[in-house]
Design a protein around this motif. Structure first.
Motif, PDB file in Angstrom:
ATOM      1  N   GLU A 260      16.445  16.922  66.053  1.00 12.93           N
ATOM      2  CA  GLU A 260      16.779  16.979  67.475  1.00 12.93           C
ATOM      3  C   GLU A 260      15.689  17.692  68.258  1.00 12.93           C
ATOM      4  O   GLU A 260      15.324  17.260  69.368  1.00 12.93           O
ATOM      5  CB  GLU A 260      18.123  17.692  67.680  1.00 12.93           C
TER       6      GLU A 260
ATOM      7  N   GLN B 127      12.656  15.386  68.883  1.00 14.24           N
ATOM      8  CA  GLN B 127      12.868  14.446  69.975  1.00 14.24           C
ATOM      9  C   GLN B 127      12.876  15.159  71.324  1.00 14.24           C
ATOM     10  O   GLN B 127      12.359  14.637  72.316  1.00 14.24           O
ATOM     11  CB  GLN B 127      14.171  13.685  69.742  1.00 14.24           C
ATOM     12  N   GLU B 128      13.425  16.351  71.371  1.00 11.96           N
ATOM     13  CA  GLU B 128      13.420  17.119  72.622  1.00 11.96           C
ATOM     14  C   GLU B 128      11.990  17.446  73.042  1.00 11.96           C
ATOM     15  O   GLU B 128      11.633  17.332  74.226  1.00 11.96           O
ATOM     16  CB  GLU B 128      14.224  18.403  72.463  1.00 11.96           C
TER      17      GLU B 128
ATOM     18  N   ARG C  64       8.588  13.588  80.055  1.00  8.97           N
ATOM     19  CA  ARG C  64       9.076  13.884  81.397  1.00  8.97           C
ATOM     20  C   ARG C  64       8.045  14.655  82.216  1.00  8.97           C
ATOM     21  O   ARG C  64       7.932  14.463  83.438  1.00  8.97           O
ATOM     22  CB  ARG C  64      10.383  14.684  81.302  1.00  8.97           C
TER      23      ARG C  64
ATOM     24  N   SER D 208      14.967   9.434  70.979  1.00  8.54           N
ATOM     25  CA  SER D 208      15.551   9.680  72.295  1.00  8.54           C
ATOM     26  C   SER D 208      16.154  11.074  72.327  1.00  8.54           C
ATOM     27  O   SER D 208      16.509  11.657  71.289  1.00  8.54           O
ATOM     28  CB  SER D 208      16.625   8.638  72.626  1.00  8.54           C
TER      29      SER D 208
ATOM     30  N   ASP E  95      18.720  13.389  75.268  1.00  9.70           N
ATOM     31  CA  ASP E  95      19.331  13.625  76.570  1.00  9.70           C
ATOM     32  C   ASP E  95      19.179  12.414  77.498  1.00  9.70           C
ATOM     33  O   ASP E  95      18.851  12.552  78.674  1.00  9.70           O
ATOM     34  CB  ASP E  95      18.708  14.867  77.209  1.00  9.70           C
ATOM     35  N   GLY E  96      19.394  11.218  76.937  1.00  9.27           N
ATOM     36  CA  GLY E  96      19.379  10.015  77.758  1.00  9.27           C
ATOM     37  C   GLY E  96      18.016   9.401  78.009  1.00  9.27           C
ATOM     38  O   GLY E  96      17.922   8.370  78.685  1.00  9.27           O
ATOM     39  N   THR E  97      16.968  10.003  77.479  1.00 11.99           N
ATOM     40  CA  THR E  97      15.617   9.462  77.660  1.00 11.99           C
ATOM     41  C   THR E  97      15.072   8.998  76.314  1.00 11.99           C
ATOM     42  O   THR E  97      15.072   9.769  75.347  1.00 11.99           O
ATOM     43  CB  THR E  97      14.666  10.514  78.249  1.00 11.99           C
ATOM     44  N   SER E  98      14.632   7.754  76.252  1.00 19.77           N
ATOM     45  CA  SER E  98      14.080   7.190  75.022  1.00 19.77           C
ATOM     46  C   SER E  98      12.563   7.100  75.113  1.00 19.77           C
ATOM     47  O   SER E  98      11.983   7.079  76.208  1.00 19.77           O
ATOM     48  CB  SER E  98      14.658   5.792  74.769  1.00 19.77           C
TER      49      SER E  98
END
Length: 351
Positions: free
Chosen positions: A214, A217-218, A225, A257, A259-262
């Motif tokens: 996790e 990916q974060e 972003r 992905s 938090d909704g971003t892939s």
């Protein structure tokens, strides 16, 4: 911050230029995992001349080998007083670009390389110029709105202006506050608008081998972003691993992905120590693209640096990627030890 590698697995490329250099490079890396690649198919028969474009050059006449090796060079900081093997002097950087231009190399971006979009004139060779960490010595905007004099991008543009055909493109991998700005506003848009590639290096230069799935990916999404805040909608298509550190679940460097971003990358760049395989060959692995540290001929670990490898490629021209000048044809010598990947077999022509 530099990208001195943490222990990670080796690039899958089998270097075939000089045996001693091969052994030295292998000593830097952990053993390669077992390959799942099926046995290489026999070389396809050459197509008849009627199947080739009428204006196409004869591949043999230009020594074409589009299954050959591609140098992917790695840069960090330009400084007159280097303090590590990751620094280059401005004069050293300029001299390397001049050498590449003189030896027939044509810059392409990392994504162009990885996706096989190599529009390189016949007889010339692709090279990928990559820059890590978003250091202000790489790029900054001057008062006139163009690259500040003395930055790496300004030097690249100057060399390209004096060598027609030497494309002024590169891939720049950024963290938070790229190129000394607060948020990348202005600088990242300029790079996008001038055909440079902006790539992900994670927002905080995260050691992904020490992070859980996790967190990996974060870290990657945070970097994505960061870029897209400065250039909304920009498609980030490649990742340079901080420290060359591969995540425990390696595939998460390529796609994932949070938090909704892939995200999905065309390639993932290592720190590396040797040339990369052709993107058309069975040896290409988008998860493990090796890079060569830009470095002078002498000094610490110089045998693994760019001057040494460019010398070897110049001495063994048959080992490097040489274009046939035809975009939809992949030419290579029938005697080559390399074979086209299955998805490119229909375009491959052995001679």
């Amino acid at each position: 911050m530099n990208d001195a590698p943490v222990p990670t697995r080796r690039s899958p490329l089998a270097v075939a230029l000089v045996a001693a250099a091969c052994c030295a490079c292998g000593a830097q890396s952990a053993p390669e995992p077992p390959s799942s690649t099926p046995p290489a198919p026999a070389a396809p028969a050459a197509q008849s001349s009627s199947a080739q474009p009428s204006s196409a050059p004869d591949p043999a006449s230009v020594g074409a080998d589009e299954l050959g090796q591609v140098p992917v060079l790695m840069y960090h900081r330009l400084t007159a007083q280097p303090t590590s093997v990751y620094d280059r002097t401005p004069d050293g950087f300029r001299a390397e670009l001049e050498r590449l231009a003189a030896e027939g190399y044509v810059p392409v971006t990392a994504t162009e390389y990885a996706t096989g979009r190599l529009d390189v004139p016949a007889g010339r060779h692709p090279v990928v110029l990559t820059f890590d960490d978003g250091d202000p010595t790489q790029f900054a905007l001057g008062p006139d709105g163009g690259p500040a004099p003395g930055t790496a991008i300004a030097v690249l543009l100057d060399v390209a202006a004096r060598h027609p055909g030497f494309r002024p493109v590169a891939s720049l991998y950024v963290n938070a506050a790229p190129f000394g700005t607060a948020d990348g506003a202005g600088v990242l848009a300029w790079l996008r608008d001038h055909d440079f590639e902006v790539g992900n290096h994670t927002q905080q230069h995260t050691n992904l081998s020490a992070a859980g799935d996790e967190q990996v990916q974060e870290a990657i999404v945070s970097g994505l972003r960061e870029i897209q805040r400065a250039v909304p909608g920009y498609a980030v298509s490649s990742l340079a691993l901080p420290f060359g550190a591969v995540p425990g679940t390696a595939s998460l460097a390529l796609r994932g992905s949070f938090d909704g971003t892939s995200y999905e990358h065309a390639c993932v760049l290592l720190v590396g120590s040797n040339p990369a395989p052709s993107p058309y060959s069975t040896g290409f692995d988008p998860l493990n693209v090796p890079r060569i540290r830009s470095q002078d001929a002498t000094g610490e670990e110089a045998a693994f640096g760019s001057t040494s490898w460019l010398d070897q490629l110049a001495a063994n021209p048959a080992a490097r990627y040489t274009s046939d000048g035809v975009a939809d044809r992949i030419s290579y010598p029938a005697a080559s030890p390399n074979r086209p990947a299955p998805q490119y077999a229909g375009k491959a022509v052995a001679y």
